[in-house]
Design a protein around this motif. Structure first.
Motif, PDB file in Angstrom:
ATOM      1  N   TRP A  28       2.614  -4.568  -4.827  1.00  5.27           N
ATOM      2  CA  TRP A  28       1.598  -4.784  -3.804  1.00  5.27           C
ATOM      3  C   TRP A  28       0.564  -5.782  -4.318  1.00  5.27           C
ATOM      4  O   TRP A  28       0.252  -5.796  -5.504  1.00  5.27           O
ATOM      5  N   HIS A  33       2.281  -5.229   0.861  1.00  9.01           N
ATOM      6  CA  HIS A  33       3.492  -4.785   0.151  1.00  9.01           C
ATOM      7  C   HIS A  33       4.418  -5.992   0.001  1.00  9.01           C
ATOM      8  O   HIS A  33       5.225  -6.285   0.876  1.00  9.01           O
ATOM      9  N   ARG A  36       9.630  -5.029  -1.694  1.00 11.31           N
ATOM     10  CA  ARG A  36       9.984  -3.704  -1.165  1.00 11.31           C
ATOM     11  C   ARG A  36      11.345  -3.254  -1.684  1.00 11.31           C
ATOM     12  O   ARG A  36      12.370  -3.739  -1.226  1.00 11.31           O
TER      13      ARG A  36
END
Length: 260
Positions: A28, A33, A36
């Motif tokens: 992050w 974010h 992922r």
């Protein structure tokens, strides 16, 4: 079901030895974010091209591999060394992983030869005579040994990028990371840098390259990875990737970048 982290490997030079293992990688920037749940296995001798739209996390992912960016979740192992906050581990990984950036990051006040010998002498404790011989060997390899006594400002962008590649090679890395190495260059200089990278690839160097040079991807990659919104959307060997993309998002990206 096939494991997407280990897509087809078709190269002659690729071994079963794992060079980089990434599992469950998350990162992050504040509340954004950016990566992922990335899973990726890179084998020794494999050449991987990573493409995708701006802001898809491509550069952040490869910067995590040598701890230029810190990741919050997941595991990254390079040559069996796990990246943690332990500075010893970080130094060990960095000494095995060469990196070329979009901007060459050469020291302007040092000659080309000094730029290439600095890290081997200080980090690897290589004797100066040996470091100079190694530097000249790699400057020859990137076809600019005659520029050794000049300063970066005296060279063209393409020459500076080739110096940056030679400088990385002087550390004798096991893996090379390229972060859009041609995007800051004039069109006529791009070819000379790509030619240098193609030569490296042919010698079996493990390479991860973030680039939009799709001709290069077709020519040297064992695997092309497409990223979008911090995820690996699709990966395959070049022919299948370009001729038969599976995801709608990949198809759209390729139609925009290839113009069909």
């Amino acid at each position: 079901m096939t494991d997407t982290a280990t897509a087809p490997r078709t190269a002659l030079n690729v071994s079963d030895e794992i060079a980089i293992e990434i599992s469950g990688l998350n990162k992050w920037f504040g509340s954004f974010h950016v990566l992922r749940n990335i899973n990726l296995t890179v084998y020794s001798g494999e050449r991987i091209v990573i493409c995708g739209p701006s802001g898809s996390g491509k550069s952040t992912m490869i910067r995590c591999i040598n701890a230029l960016e810190e990741h919050q979740e997941g595991i990254i192992e390079v040559d069996g060394t796990r990246l943690t906050n332990d500075l010893k581990n970080i130094d060990k990984v960095r000494s095995e992983v060469g990196m070329c950036f979009q901007h060459f990051n050469l020291f302007p006040h040092l000659t080309i030869l000094e730029n290439c010998t600095l890290a081997p002498i200080w980090v690897r404790k290589t004797p100066k005579k040996e470091a100079v011989e190694t530097a000249m060997h790699y400057l020859e390899k990137v076809k600019i040994p005659d520029q050794a006594s000049k300063y970066p400002g005296q060279l063209s962008g393409g020459q500076q990028q080739r110096v940056a590649i030679a400088r990385s090679l002087c550390m004798k890395p096991r893996v090379m990371l390229f972060d859009e190495p041609t995007s800051a260059l004039d069109p006529e200089m791009i070819k000379e840098v790509l030619d240098t990278m193609i030569e490296l690839a042919e010698e079996g160097m493990t390479m991860l390259c973030v680039t939009h040079e799709m001709g290069f991807a077709r020519q040297v990659a064992n695997r092309v990875i497409f990223m979008d919104q911090g995820q690996i959307v699709e990966q395959n060997e070049p022919e299948a990737f370009f001729n038969n993309p599976q995801s709608e998002r990949t198809k759209l990206f390729l139609s925009q970048i290839l113009g069909h």
